[in-house]
Design an enzyme around this catalytic site. Sequence first.
Site, PDB file in Angstrom:
ATOM      1  N   HIS A  59       0.918  -1.387  -0.145  1.00 22.43           N
ATOM      2  CA  HIS A  59       0.069  -0.232   0.118  1.00 22.43           C
ATOM      3  C   HIS A  59       0.762   1.378   0.059  1.00 22.43           C
ATOM      4  CE1 HIS A  59      -4.297   2.895   0.596  1.00 22.43           C
ATOM      5  NE2 HIS A  59      -4.042   2.328   1.434  1.00 22.43           N
TER       6      HIS A  59
ATOM      7  N   GLN B  60      -0.413   5.087   1.046  1.00 23.66           N
ATOM      8  CA  GLN B  60      -0.935   4.913   2.510  1.00 23.66           C
ATOM      9  C   GLN B  60       0.692   5.422   3.165  1.00 23.66           C
ATOM     10  OE1 GLN B  60      -3.762   4.608   4.773  1.00 23.66           O
ATOM     11  NE2 GLN B  60      -2.320   5.566   5.758  1.00 23.66           N
TER      12      GLN B  60
ATOM     13  N   ASP C  96      -2.679  -2.958  12.316  1.00 28.90           N
ATOM     14  CA  ASP C  96      -3.472  -2.132  11.309  1.00 28.90           C
ATOM     15  C   ASP C  96      -4.341  -2.731  11.234  1.00 28.90           C
ATOM     16  OD1 ASP C  96      -5.285  -1.949   9.319  1.00 28.90           O
ATOM     17  OD2 ASP C  96      -3.683  -3.080   7.758  1.00 28.90           O
TER      18      ASP C  96
HETATM   19  N1  NVA Z   1      -4.482  -4.463   5.242  1.00 27.73           N
HETATM   20  C1  NVA Z   1      -5.397  -3.591   4.993  1.00 27.73           C
HETATM   21  C2  NVA Z   1      -5.781  -2.254   4.786  1.00 27.73           C
HETATM   22  C3  NVA Z   1      -6.604  -0.995   4.579  1.00 27.73           C
HETATM   23  C4  NVA Z   1      -6.664   0.423   4.307  1.00 27.73           C
HETATM   24  C5  NVA Z   1      -6.420  -4.043   4.151  1.00 27.73           C
HETATM   25  O1  NVA Z   1      -6.252  -4.392   2.925  1.00 27.73           O
HETATM   26  O2  NVA Z   1      -7.757  -4.509   3.951  1.00 27.73           O
HETATM   27  N1   CP Z   2      -6.130   3.748   4.309  1.00 31.41           N
HETATM   28  C1   CP Z   2      -6.851   3.182   3.204  1.00 31.41           C
HETATM   29  O1   CP Z   2      -6.531   3.062   2.564  1.00 31.41           O
HETATM   30  O2   CP Z   2      -7.807   3.874   3.343  1.00 31.41           O
HETATM   31  P1   CP Z   2     -10.255   3.341   2.463  1.00 31.41           P
HETATM   32  O3   CP Z   2      -9.344   1.865   2.179  1.00 31.41           O
HETATM   33  O4   CP Z   2     -10.784   3.390   2.971  1.00 31.41           O
HETATM   34  O5   CP Z   2      -9.097   3.819   1.074  1.00 31.41           O
END
Ligand code: NVA
Ligand code: CP
Length: 300
Positions: free
Chosen positions: A129, A132, A219
Amino acid sequence: MKHLLKLADLSSEEIFGILNLADQLKYERKNNIEHKYLSGKKLGMIFTKSSTRTRVSFEVGMSELGGTSLFLSDRDIQLGRGEPIKDTVRVLSRYLDAIMIRTFKQSDVEDLAKYGSIPIINGLTDYCHPCQVLADLMTIREYKGSFKGLKLCFVGDGNNMANSLIVGGVKMGMEVAIACPDNYRPDADIVKWASENGKLTVTSDLKAAAADADVLYTDVWASMGQESEKAEREKVFKNYCVDADLLSVAKRDAMVMHCLPAHRGEEITDEVFEAHADEIFDEAENRLHAQKAVLVKLLK
Ligand code: NVA
Ligand code: CP
């Protein structure tokens, strides 16, 4: 920089360049200084998973930069009915100036870049990600002044967030510690790279990982796409919680961060979350500024 597929593709200098531009764009926005650097540019945003922050911050960001964006849910476009990625992107490359995608497989994002002819931005995969973590690094620097001598501790699943935090943290010169259960470690190649290029510990000992940390990050236990593993994960991750007890071993002025959405009472207590809400929501706001910087770097 041609794409943002993963942080590993960027040099430390490129990351600092994005963070500096993000700071500038935040300043310009706060002071109502016009910054329509992408006038007339068009961003397509493909989503095969849910999103609040990523979707809204990219859409608002593009608008503030003078461009436009299109929300493309896989439920609405032919991709969701099986049209291949490599055809979809060759078509979209004729209409758009860039694509942001949130999806499952990292290889799908890499394929967009391979077959398309416009910049591709990874808005989250199961693997990483990067958007982020650019916002996270911006926030850490805002609060701490620099990355020098900092220890970043991540508590929880060795998931997309852990993978990107390791790469981003090490590239900025921070010490990184990951507290995770043995069978939920971050990506093995990333761990190997980080161990060779910086200071990384991966342990199931939460307090050892959090000791003297400047930043405690967590997380969710079950990420998007892992809904069927929820019950099993609740058992495995039961103790992987950022609570007052864990915070007490970190530095006295430690920040607490969360990419959101948060599950209070699971990976973080309500008490710790609310005590650090300023940091967490500054972090969320910085998604906007950091992504505007990425867009300007790729499109201007
Ligand atoms: N680890 C989480 C991050 C969400 C922003 C997911 O992938 O759902
Ligand atoms: N942190 C993040 O990416 O949030 P969303 O899933 O709301 O985009």
